[in-house]
Design a protein around this motif. Sequence first.
Motif, PDB file in Angstrom:
ATOM      1  N   TYR A  77       0.927  -1.252  -0.017  1.00 25.17           N
ATOM      2  CA  TYR A  77      -0.020  -0.032  -0.073  1.00 25.17           C
ATOM      3  C   TYR A  77       0.612   1.278  -0.073  1.00 25.17           C
ATOM      4  N   GLY A  78       0.019   2.248  -0.432  1.00 26.96           N
ATOM      5  CA  GLY A  78       0.843   3.652  -0.441  1.00 26.96           C
ATOM      6  C   GLY A  78       0.014   4.636  -0.808  1.00 26.96           C
ATOM      7  N   ARG A  79       0.539   6.025  -1.107  1.00 25.04           N
ATOM      8  CA  ARG A  79      -0.293   7.054  -1.405  1.00 25.04           C
ATOM      9  C   ARG A  79       0.693   8.080  -1.955  1.00 25.04           C
ATOM     10  N   PRO A  80      -0.199   9.120  -2.920  1.00 24.41           N
ATOM     11  CA  PRO A  80       0.740  10.187  -3.189  1.00 24.41           C
ATOM     12  C   PRO A  80       1.305  10.932  -2.174  1.00 24.41           C
ATOM     13  N   LEU A  81       2.502  11.414  -2.144  1.00 29.33           N
ATOM     14  CA  LEU A  81       3.199  12.350  -1.452  1.00 29.33           C
ATOM     15  C   LEU A  81       2.862  13.792  -1.648  1.00 29.33           C
ATOM     16  N   ALA A  85       5.526  15.908   2.774  1.00 26.32           N
ATOM     17  CA  ALA A  85       6.738  14.947   2.868  1.00 26.32           C
ATOM     18  C   ALA A  85       7.722  15.304   1.898  1.00 26.32           C
ATOM     19  N   GLY A  86       8.410  16.513   2.271  1.00 21.80           N
ATOM     20  CA  GLY A  86       9.437  16.976   1.707  1.00 21.80           C
ATOM     21  C   GLY A  86       9.227  17.868   0.649  1.00 21.80           C
ATOM     22  N   HIS A  91       1.075  15.687  -7.235  1.00 22.63           N
ATOM     23  CA  HIS A  91       1.287  14.310  -6.945  1.00 22.63           C
ATOM     24  C   HIS A  91       2.148  13.559  -7.883  1.00 22.63           C
ATOM     25  N   ARG A  92       3.399  14.091  -7.732  1.00 18.18           N
ATOM     26  CA  ARG A  92       4.491  14.120  -8.725  1.00 18.18           C
ATOM     27  C   ARG A  92       5.257  12.515  -8.328  1.00 18.18           C
ATOM     28  N   VAL A 122      -1.128   4.760 -11.862  1.00 18.63           N
ATOM     29  CA  VAL A 122      -0.963   5.815 -10.728  1.00 18.63           C
ATOM     30  C   VAL A 122      -0.321   6.889 -11.570  1.00 18.63           C
ATOM     31  N   PRO A 123      -0.999   7.990 -11.375  1.00 18.79           N
ATOM     32  CA  PRO A 123      -0.553   9.330 -11.943  1.00 18.79           C
ATOM     33  C   PRO A 123       0.500  10.083 -11.337  1.00 18.79           C
ATOM     34  N   ALA A 124       1.836   9.427 -11.448  1.00 14.29           N
ATOM     35  CA  ALA A 124       3.063  10.087 -10.549  1.00 14.29           C
ATOM     36  C   ALA A 124       4.195   9.926 -11.608  1.00 14.29           C
TER      37      ALA A 124
END
Length: 169
Positions: A77-81, A85-86, A91-92, A122-124
Amino acid sequence: MTQQATITVERLDGPAAAQAEEAFRTVYAEAFAGPPYDETADGIEAAFRRFPSRTGQSGFRAALARTADGEPVGMAYGRPLGPDAGGEEGHRTFGLMELAVRGPWRRRGVARRLHEALLDGVPAERVLLHVHPDSTAASAAYRAWGYRKAGEARPWEGADLHDVMVLDL
């Protein structure tokens, strides 16, 4: 249950992942029980106190691998940073928070399938993750999938130093 069982991988949104929390907990507890993580019952409990808030975050997505009879064997699992987050804007970067497979199902392509399902669409521009440098199998898999080491960081206060790895999409 035999190790040759058919494994299905399903991508889940936040609400569906929240409904399947026990399956995620089962995989996490077993996969991170040994070295180098040596996760304790208290650590598992702490990780899953945060799980409901994570599944509610914008863009959260997960993948869950199960046998035909529903036994959980792997998860990711994860998510856009975002800006928290820095300094990311938009949502790159997608943050891969967890990827784990239970022992009996390792080295069968389950982790790769979870990774692919999680990142499909994933749109990143890139994926970022932290991996313990002593987790040599995980590090080798990430390198084989195209990740490169971009630095080192402590992902939380008191954590061991982890490798920061990046995959350009």
